[in-house]
Design a protein around this motif. Structure first.
Motif, mmCIF file in Angstrom:
data_model
loop_
_atom_site.group_PDB
_atom_site.id
_atom_site.type_symbol
_atom_site.label_atom_id
_atom_site.label_comp_id
_atom_site.label_asym_id
_atom_site.label_seq_id
_atom_site.Cartn_x
_atom_site.Cartn_y
_atom_site.Cartn_z
ATOM 1 N N ASP A 12 -39.116 -39.222 15.012
ATOM 2 C CA ASP A 12 -38.935 -37.932 14.328
ATOM 3 C C ASP A 12 -37.452 -37.575 14.398
ATOM 4 O O ASP A 12 -36.804 -37.778 15.417
ATOM 5 C CB ASP A 12 -39.783 -36.847 15.020
ATOM 6 N N GLU A 42 -47.675 -41.102 5.481
ATOM 7 C CA GLU A 42 -48.765 -41.045 6.459
ATOM 8 C C GLU A 42 -48.278 -40.230 7.658
ATOM 9 O O GLU A 42 -47.108 -40.362 8.027
ATOM 10 C CB GLU A 42 -49.144 -42.457 6.905
ATOM 11 N N PRO A 43 -49.142 -39.421 8.293
ATOM 12 C CA PRO A 43 -50.502 -39.144 7.857
ATOM 13 C C PRO A 43 -50.535 -38.503 6.473
ATOM 14 O O PRO A 43 -49.619 -37.770 6.114
ATOM 15 C CB PRO A 43 -51.033 -38.184 8.939
ATOM 16 N N ARG A 53 -52.648 -33.566 11.607
ATOM 17 C CA ARG A 53 -51.511 -32.624 11.616
ATOM 18 C C ARG A 53 -51.825 -31.374 12.447
ATOM 19 O O ARG A 53 -50.950 -30.819 13.104
ATOM 20 C CB ARG A 53 -51.112 -32.240 10.187
ATOM 21 N N TYR A 73 -55.379 -42.023 12.857
ATOM 22 C CA TYR A 73 -54.293 -42.640 12.082
ATOM 23 C C TYR A 73 -54.778 -43.899 11.357
ATOM 24 O O TYR A 73 -54.434 -44.121 10.193
ATOM 25 C CB TYR A 73 -53.109 -42.999 12.994
ATOM 26 N N ARG A 77 -55.141 -44.447 7.342
ATOM 27 C CA ARG A 77 -54.399 -45.554 6.703
ATOM 28 C C ARG A 77 -55.322 -46.421 5.850
ATOM 29 O O ARG A 77 -54.945 -46.875 4.769
ATOM 30 C CB ARG A 77 -53.722 -46.389 7.800
ATOM 31 N N ASP A 98 -43.597 -43.387 3.589
ATOM 32 C CA ASP A 98 -42.959 -42.763 4.742
ATOM 33 C C ASP A 98 -43.942 -42.879 5.914
ATOM 34 O O ASP A 98 -44.933 -42.164 5.947
ATOM 35 C CB ASP A 98 -42.691 -41.289 4.358
ATOM 36 N N ARG A 99 -43.715 -43.799 6.795
ATOM 37 C CA ARG A 99 -44.567 -44.203 7.923
ATOM 38 C C ARG A 99 -45.725 -45.075 7.453
ATOM 39 O O ARG A 99 -46.338 -44.826 6.419
ATOM 40 C CB ARG A 99 -45.144 -43.018 8.705
ATOM 41 N N TYR A 100 -46.004 -46.071 8.290
ATOM 42 C CA TYR A 100 -47.099 -46.996 7.988
ATOM 43 C C TYR A 100 -47.606 -47.562 9.305
ATOM 44 O O TYR A 100 -47.435 -46.935 10.358
ATOM 45 C CB TYR A 100 -46.567 -48.064 7.006
ATOM 46 N N THR A 104 -48.107 -46.530 14.121
ATOM 47 C CA THR A 104 -49.209 -46.614 15.085
ATOM 48 C C THR A 104 -48.829 -47.540 16.248
ATOM 49 O O THR A 104 -49.131 -47.257 17.406
ATOM 50 C CB THR A 104 -50.489 -47.128 14.382
ATOM 51 N N PHE A 107 -45.878 -45.468 18.276
ATOM 52 C CA PHE A 107 -46.274 -44.184 18.897
ATOM 53 C C PHE A 107 -47.489 -44.346 19.810
ATOM 54 O O PHE A 107 -47.503 -43.818 20.915
ATOM 55 C CB PHE A 107 -46.587 -43.121 17.825
ATOM 56 N N GLN A 108 -48.530 -45.023 19.326
ATOM 57 C CA GLN A 108 -49.731 -45.096 20.154
ATOM 58 C C GLN A 108 -49.525 -46.042 21.341
ATOM 59 O O GLN A 108 -50.163 -45.870 22.378
ATOM 60 C CB GLN A 108 -50.957 -45.443 19.305
ATOM 61 N N GLU A 155 -43.616 -30.103 18.078
ATOM 62 C CA GLU A 155 -44.823 -30.889 17.811
ATOM 63 C C GLU A 155 -45.127 -31.784 19.017
ATOM 64 O O GLU A 155 -44.241 -32.121 19.798
ATOM 65 C CB GLU A 155 -44.603 -31.784 16.581
HETATM 66 P P1 TMP Z 1 -44.284 -37.096 10.343
HETATM 67 O O1 TMP Z 1 -43.576 -36.123 11.265
HETATM 68 O O2 TMP Z 1 -43.448 -38.222 9.904
HETATM 69 O O3 TMP Z 1 -44.986 -36.392 9.224
HETATM 70 O O4 TMP Z 1 -45.450 -37.771 11.225
HETATM 71 C C1 TMP Z 1 -46.292 -37.000 12.002
HETATM 72 C C2 TMP Z 1 -46.317 -37.471 13.422
HETATM 73 O O5 TMP Z 1 -47.352 -38.429 13.603
HETATM 74 C C3 TMP Z 1 -45.043 -38.106 13.941
HETATM 75 O O6 TMP Z 1 -44.737 -37.556 15.218
HETATM 76 C C4 TMP Z 1 -45.409 -39.568 14.107
HETATM 77 C C5 TMP Z 1 -46.889 -39.542 14.363
HETATM 78 N N1 TMP Z 1 -47.619 -40.757 13.948
HETATM 79 C C6 TMP Z 1 -48.244 -41.540 14.902
HETATM 80 O O7 TMP Z 1 -48.161 -41.248 16.095
HETATM 81 N N2 TMP Z 1 -48.926 -42.653 14.487
HETATM 82 C C7 TMP Z 1 -49.065 -42.988 13.168
HETATM 83 O O8 TMP Z 1 -49.719 -43.992 12.848
HETATM 84 C C8 TMP Z 1 -48.413 -42.146 12.175
HETATM 85 C C9 TMP Z 1 -48.549 -42.475 10.729
HETATM 86 C C10 TMP Z 1 -47.700 -41.051 12.617
#
Ligand code: TMP
Length: 209
Positions: A12, A42-43, A53, A73, A77, A98-100, A104, A107-108, A155
């Motif tokens: 972020d 995504e999400p 969210r 997530y 997807r 934007d994110r794929y 996961t 972050f996970q 967040e």
């Molecule tokens: P964003 O801020 O880019 O809209 O994404 C929302 C949050 O979700 C961001 O902190 C990253 C997290 N995220 C995951 O942890 N795993 C995932 O697979 C995705 C797509 C987002």
């Protein structure tokens, strides 16, 4: 598959929004053949994405509820791919996401789920022609988030230590996977960052026109 699939990733505050906008402008301006660009994220806005969210806004501890986050997530997807990404690629669109799946993984894994497991459960998800990981130190990203959202609340994942772990996971993934992934130095000003993005696209030769 006639289209071109590009994913943009990063912690972020890495500046994905600006890069997505500039990429769309660059690609459509390049050739009439790229008139159809799907800009997506995504999400998603699906019920599952919205549920995620809500969790992000409500929860404080970045490590809590890892399995639940993973489940949401990945389900989001799956639907996104089936309903939007794959049909657009079939029609020959350029899809900018934007994110794929690498989000996961990064972050996970930082939430405590083994990276191998995250790779395994997503192995059937289409690999993009190119994934750009916008890389910068977590403390710099946090400063940008604070400047951008000075009135907004924090967040779930916006914690400096957690974000640095996510960053390291991204770097690890880029090294480990055979997928076409380019690391971009996003710690500089945004025009410079975009220059690097263009160079990465040219180098990979993914835009034939
Ligand atoms: P964003 O801020 O880019 O809209 O994404 C929302 C949050 O979700 C961001 O902190 C990253 C997290 N995220 C995951 O942890 N795993 C995932 O697979 C995705 C797509 C987002």
């Amino acid at each position: 598959m006639k289209g071109i699939f590009i994913a943009v990733e990063g912690i972020d505050g890495a500046g994905k929004g600006y890069i997505m906008m500039k990429l769309q402008e660059y690609i459509t301006g390049r050739s009439k053949k790229y008139d159809h660009v799907l800009l997506t994220r995504e999400p998603t806005n699906s019920n599952i994405g919205q549920k995620m969210r809500e969790i992000l806004a409500k929860e404080d501890d970045p490590k809590s509820g890892a399995r639940k986050c993973l489940d949401l997530y990945v389900s989001d997807r799956k639907q996104h791919l089936e309903n939007h990404i794959l049909p657009a690629l079939e029609k020959g669109y350029v899809v900018l996401c934007d994110r794929y799946k690498y989000s996961t993984m990064a972050f996970q894994a930082a939430q405590g789920i083994p990276l191998e497991e995250l790779i395994e459960i997503q192995k059937d998800f289409l690999v993009p022609h190119l994934t750009l990981i916008l890389d910068l130190p977590a403390r710099q990203a946090i400063a940008r988030i604070k400047y951008r959202d000075w009135q907004g609340g924090k967040e779930k994942f916006e914690d400096p230590t957690f974000m640095e772990t996510v960053r390291q996971n991204y770097l690890l993934i880029a090294n480990k996977l055979p997928d076409p992934i380019t690391i971009i130095d996003a710690g500089q000003d945004k025009q410079e960052t975009f220059k690097q993005v263009k160079q990465a696209i040219e180098k990979k030769g993914i835009l034939p026109y």
